[in-house]
Write an enzyme that holds these catalytic residues in place. Structure first.
Site, short mmCIF file in Angstrom:
data_model
loop_
_atom_site.label_atom_id
_atom_site.label_comp_id
_atom_site.label_asym_id
_atom_site.label_seq_id
_atom_site.Cartn_x
_atom_site.Cartn_y
_atom_site.Cartn_z
NE ARG A 50 -4.26 5.76 15.01
CZ ARG A 50 -4.58 6.36 13.68
NH1 ARG A 50 -5.47 7.50 13.65
NH2 ARG A 50 -3.86 6.57 12.44
NE ARG A 104 -6.40 -6.70 -3.83
CZ ARG A 104 -7.71 -6.46 -2.72
NH1 ARG A 104 -8.93 -6.79 -3.01
NH2 ARG A 104 -6.90 -5.52 -1.65
CB SER A 105 -0.23 -8.18 -2.81
OG SER A 105 -0.40 -7.28 -2.87
NE ARG A 150 -9.72 12.89 0.83
CZ ARG A 150 -9.11 11.65 1.83
NH1 ARG A 150 -7.48 11.80 2.11
NH2 ARG A 150 -9.70 10.97 2.41
N GLY A 173 0.24 -1.21 -0.10
CA GLY A 173 -0.07 -0.59 0.03
C GLY A 173 0.62 1.35 0.10
CB ALA A 174 -0.03 4.62 -0.38
CE LYS A 185 -9.44 8.25 12.33
NZ LYS A 185 -9.01 8.22 10.72
CB CYS A 208 -1.67 11.27 8.69
SG CYS A 208 -3.38 10.93 7.73
CB SER A 262 -1.29 10.32 -0.86
OG SER A 262 -0.37 11.19 0.09
CG HIS A 317 -2.41 15.51 5.20
ND1 HIS A 317 -2.62 15.16 4.17
CD2 HIS A 317 -3.03 14.37 6.06
CE1 HIS A 317 -3.25 13.71 4.31
NE2 HIS A 317 -3.53 13.73 4.88
O1 25A Z 1 -10.08 -1.86 4.20
P1 25A Z 1 -10.37 -0.40 5.48
O2 25A Z 1 -10.06 -0.30 6.19
O3 25A Z 1 -11.23 1.11 5.31
O4 25A Z 1 -8.60 0.05 4.96
C1 25A Z 1 -7.49 0.41 4.71
C2 25A Z 1 -7.06 1.86 3.78
O5 25A Z 1 -6.00 2.27 4.37
C3 25A Z 1 -5.58 3.06 3.87
C4 25A Z 1 -5.04 1.52 2.78
O6 25A Z 1 -4.20 2.04 1.90
C5 25A Z 1 -6.38 1.12 2.69
O7 25A Z 1 -7.08 2.61 1.69
N1 25A Z 1 -4.11 3.03 4.99
C6 25A Z 1 -3.95 1.40 5.75
N2 25A Z 1 -2.75 2.48 6.39
C7 25A Z 1 -3.00 3.21 6.77
C8 25A Z 1 -2.40 4.57 7.20
N3 25A Z 1 -1.66 4.97 8.19
C9 25A Z 1 -3.59 3.86 5.63
N4 25A Z 1 -4.78 5.23 4.90
C10 25A Z 1 -4.12 6.15 5.40
N5 25A Z 1 -2.79 6.45 6.65
P2 25A Z 1 -3.60 0.76 0.77
O8 25A Z 1 -4.56 1.16 -0.55
O9 25A Z 1 -2.65 2.13 0.84
O10 25A Z 1 -3.05 0.08 0.96
C11 25A Z 1 -3.03 -0.92 1.41
C12 25A Z 1 -2.09 -2.25 1.97
O11 25A Z 1 -3.28 -2.97 3.21
C13 25A Z 1 -3.52 -3.99 1.91
N6 25A Z 1 -4.82 -4.63 2.90
C14 25A Z 1 -5.67 -4.80 2.07
N7 25A Z 1 -6.94 -5.71 2.97
C15 25A Z 1 -6.13 -6.51 3.34
C16 25A Z 1 -4.38 -5.78 3.03
N8 25A Z 1 -3.63 -7.05 3.30
C17 25A Z 1 -3.69 -7.99 3.92
N9 25A Z 1 -5.60 -8.37 4.11
C18 25A Z 1 -6.27 -7.33 3.38
N10 25A Z 1 -7.29 -8.40 3.57
C19 25A Z 1 -2.88 -4.03 1.03
O12 25A Z 1 -2.94 -5.14 -0.13
C20 25A Z 1 -2.51 -3.03 0.80
O13 25A Z 1 -0.96 -3.44 0.88
P3 25A Z 1 -3.73 -5.77 -1.41
O14 25A Z 1 -3.21 -6.69 -1.54
O15 25A Z 1 -4.58 -5.30 -1.43
O16 25A Z 1 -3.33 -4.38 -2.23
C21 25A Z 1 -1.82 -4.59 -3.31
C22 25A Z 1 -1.95 -3.46 -4.38
O17 25A Z 1 -3.36 -3.82 -4.78
C23 25A Z 1 -4.18 -2.16 -5.17
N11 25A Z 1 -5.32 -3.05 -5.50
C24 25A Z 1 -5.91 -3.37 -4.62
N12 25A Z 1 -7.07 -2.99 -5.11
C25 25A Z 1 -6.86 -3.56 -6.17
C26 25A Z 1 -5.81 -2.47 -6.43
N13 25A Z 1 -5.43 -2.09 -7.75
C27 25A Z 1 -6.33 -2.87 -9.21
N14 25A Z 1 -7.51 -2.68 -8.61
C28 25A Z 1 -8.01 -3.30 -7.49
N15 25A Z 1 -9.21 -3.26 -7.45
C29 25A Z 1 -2.84 -1.62 -4.21
O18 25A Z 1 -3.74 -0.53 -4.54
C30 25A Z 1 -2.17 -2.23 -3.99
O19 25A Z 1 -0.83 -1.16 -4.09
O1 L14 Z 2 -6.68 7.27 10.71
O2 L14 Z 2 -8.17 8.66 3.88
O3 L14 Z 2 -4.60 7.10 9.98
O4 L14 Z 2 -6.97 10.84 4.17
C1 L14 Z 2 -6.17 9.28 8.12
C2 L14 Z 2 -6.20 9.23 6.91
C3 L14 Z 2 -7.67 7.50 7.44
C4 L14 Z 2 -8.14 7.82 6.25
C5 L14 Z 2 -6.30 7.03 9.85
C6 L14 Z 2 -7.41 9.36 4.65
C7 L14 Z 2 -6.11 7.51 8.48
C8 L14 Z 2 -7.42 8.93 6.27
#
Ligand code: 25A
Ligand code: L14
Length: 355
Positions: free
Chosen positions: A101, A41-42, A250, A14-15, A228, A130, A160, A257
């Protein structure tokens, strides 16, 4: 104390996960083994770290055997499900999600602000939101000198923060708007509204627009992101009733940010004193020479760890008031760098700073 550690990165593709790998390498964190975890997926994808290739494995509860430090960044639901298992298997977890948190026993730490909170942990440390981190790195030096009694903040958050799919949404929509404008210059008069539903995680069109919503809405008409900031700021500063008001928006920025912050302090603080404090503060770069066009910009904050602070001026409408403009990289200091600084403290290394 060991000299090298087995590290797991959850959400490695992820990002934030991608940035975690970059910061681990840049700061020379003593990594012995690296376990990269993401969704099915990954699975099998290869990722480069420190010159060698690593395969991504599927996140499963058994994945944490032998892991010393686990850095979680895959969203709150994954943390709720898997972090306790990681702790049970002996890992110390630094969790980037909002899952734990506000849990009383879980330290919520910004190393420049409240490193003492790390002393008593039970295997799980939460990394703040963040926007909270970026704001508090800038405010802590002022708070320690003059005690902040009131905070009002408006955020301008980059896409992001919402993950890699939100970054793709901004690019795709921008391309569509530019293509549309080339066809009809008339559009310039009415703006750049795209027809049809936007495809992406953000709740409205983000290209050439501003969305006054970050995260979901709660019953009190605030968003979860706004609440938060309120709750986490109080917990980190240790002031349970500190008045904090937040509006989060946003904006079509890729990384970093920005925040307009209005504060009140117990005693008055001159701009010159704030400058002196912020010049010496760890993790802060003062950029405050508006006459020369020097103020913090998100494009300058992106890619670096310091939080940029400027536009400091007295709030003429409030007795001990000060107004500031702050920019910080949400993926680095807002997430990855802060988490790795916490891990460095945990393994007994100093928090390093460019100064
Ligand atoms: O789902 P939630 O709970 O709402 O939260 C997930 C969101 O939180 C972000 C994260 O962004 C996602 O949008 N996030 C996480 N930490 C954060 C923080 N500190 C945060 N945002 C802000 N501050 P993300 O997309 O950058 O990262 C997601 C990562 O988590 C892995 N993941 C997701 N579901 C998972 C999982 N890992 C294990 N089990 C699960 N069930 C995710 O891995 C990624 O590493 P991935 O394998 O799902 O994604 C691999 C790449 O593929 C891209 N991708 C995903 N879906 C699609 C896709 N590309 C095209 N089409 C798709 N449908 C992803 O972008 C990624 O690069
Ligand atoms: O709580 O969408 O760490 O920009 C911070 C970024 C939740 C999502 C968190 C976003 C995330 C938020």
């Amino acid at each position: 104390m060991k000299r090298q550690y087995n590290v797991a990165v959850v959400g490695a593709t992820g990002a934030v996960g991608t940035e975690i790998l970059r910061v681990l390498a840049q700061r020379r964190f003593p990594v012995k083994g690296l376990q990269l975890l993401a969704s099915a997926r990954s699975k099998g994808r290869r990722v480069r770290f420190n010159g060698s290739w690593h395969r991504v494995a599927e996140l499963r509860k058994q994945a944490f055997a032998g892991i010393d430090v686990a850095l979680f960044s895959a969203g709150a639901s994954r943390s709720l499900e898997f972090a306790p298992a990681a702790v049970k298997q002996g890992a110390v977890v630094v969790d980037n999600s909002s899952a734990f948190r506000m849990t009383p026993d879980v330290p919520l730490v910004v190393p420049e602000v409240n490193p003492q909170a790390l002393i008593e942990h039970h295997g799980l440390i939460a990394n703040p939101n963040c926007s909270t981190i970026i704001m508090l790195v800038a405010l802590a030096p002022i708070h320690h000198a003059a005690t902040i009694t009131r905070i009002r903040v408006a955020t301008y958050q980059s896409v992001s923060g919402a993950g890699t799919k939100a970054i793709a949404q901004l690019y795709q929509e921008s391309r569509r708007v530019l293509r549309q404008l080339r066809v009809s210059r008339q559009e310039l008069r009415v703006g750049a509204q795209l027809s049809g539903r936007t495809v992406g995680p953000l709740p409205a069109q983000i290209a050439f627009n501003i969305i006054p919503q970050v995260d979901v809405f709660l019953d009190n008409r605030y968003t979860k992101e706004e609440m938060k900031i309120v709750g986490e700021t109080r917990k980190i500063l240790g002031i349970p009733d500190l008045p904090v008001s937040a509006t989060c928006a946003r904006v079509p920025v890729l990384v970093a940010h920005s925040e307009a912050v209005w504060i009140e302090t117990r005693r008055p603080m001159a701009v010159e004193e704030a400058h002196t404090l912020l010049r010496q503060a760890p993790g802060v770069t003062l950029v405050d020479d508006p006459a020369k066009g020097r103020y913090p910009l998100p494009v300058d904050a992106a890619g670096q760890d310091d939080v940029l602070v400027g536009r400091i001026r007295p709030d003429d409408a409030s007795p001990n008031g000060l107004i500031l403009w702050v920019c910080g990289d949400n993926l680095r200091k807002g997430a990855a760098t802060n988490a790795i600084q916490i891990a460095e403290l945990l393994v007994g290394r100093q928090v390093t700073s460019d100064k």
